[in-house]
Design an enzyme around this catalytic site. Sequence first.
Site, PDB file in Angstrom:
ATOM      1  CD  GLU A   1      -1.819  -2.368   1.349  1.00  0.00           C
ATOM      2  OE1 GLU A   1      -2.666  -3.235   1.085  1.00  0.00           O
ATOM      3  OE2 GLU A   1      -0.689  -2.652   1.829  1.00  0.00           O
TER       4      GLU A   1
ATOM      5  CG  HIS B   1      -9.688  -7.364   7.740  1.00  0.00           C
ATOM      6  ND1 HIS B   1      -9.007  -8.055   8.704  1.00  0.00           N
ATOM      7  CD2 HIS B   1      -9.037  -7.586   6.572  1.00  0.00           C
ATOM      8  CE1 HIS B   1      -7.983  -8.676   8.139  1.00  0.00           C
ATOM      9  NE2 HIS B   1      -7.978  -8.404   6.857  1.00  0.00           N
TER      10      HIS B   1
END
Length: 367
Positions: free
Chosen positions: A90, A159
């Site tokens: 990322e 998450h």
Amino acid sequence: MLGVVRQKMLGQSLPKIRPVVSVLRSYSSAAKQMTVRDALNSALDEEMSADPKVFLMGEEVGEYQGAYKISKGLLEKYGPERVRDTPITEAGFAGIGVGAAYYGLKPVVEFMTFNFSMQAIDHIINSAAKSNYMSAGQMSVPIVFRGPNGAAAGVGAQHSQCYAAWYASCPGLKVLTPYSSEDARGLLKAAIRDPDPVVFLENELLYGESFPVSDEVLDSSFCLPIGKAKIERVGRDVTITAFSRMVGHALKAAEILEKDGIDAEVINLRSIRPLDRSTINASVRKTNRLITVEEGFPQHGVGAEICASVVEESFAYLDAPVERIAGADIPMPYAANLERIAVPQVEDIVRAAKRACYRSVPLAAAA
């Protein structure tokens, strides 16, 4: 109304806040249906077709057509130069995206979940958000960071976090949170066309949901204004603000409350930064009560900012304390029964509205 009476007694005069007319307009009166997934896909497709500077990058956005199939068909149509698969890095691909935006391109960077955007937060905040200010307006960064945000189902704390308040606290960013297919299409188009960096927070559990859309929404020129909320349901007794999946909860709660004679007004925020304070305050000045709903943590949340705005601008109109409904102040549990308790539910909103309208029975009295 007690608040207005108090205001007159104090001799105060607050400027009248008028809601923006466009937020009252309903685009979705037709019978056509579209899923949020298809709305996002079509918005990406149309913007990539209209502007060759727009390109998509992220993990599995190409060959796999997106972890949630948002980018389905785009690799075949636009090729690997404009639909770029990336490694699981990322920080790396977010940095490449910001650099491309510096150069004049319009990248759309997908995070498989916004929890993983923490790996790239230096680029999002320090490289993208602050560049326009630090360059005295000479450098724009037209980039969109998008992906699922907030709780899904059974995916654990790593998450499931909502980052709306995190990113909304940073000058230089715009933060959008679509609920319906209309929101998804109109807001994503607006985000891609905007010269500033935009954090676009979707919800995994909404991708498969279908919503009615009109011909106007389906038109390729359709675009929603950034910073304008939408009144999803007009009411007179209590204002409920919500965003993303919680808008659906608020609307269901309003239906239940109607049976008990409570007429709730539901505001779909759509935009967290900038926040449509005028629409919120105008509603509170009409209903004299406010409930804020969000999935994120309660401390320093979006609801806290809304509460502060109403206290600053419309305190004399309040006839009851503001009710803030948020996720539990803990990392998201994995077990399904605990997960449900940690996320706001429809019944939580109903109870809060009844308290605000003085319709609930105190526990001492019930005993």
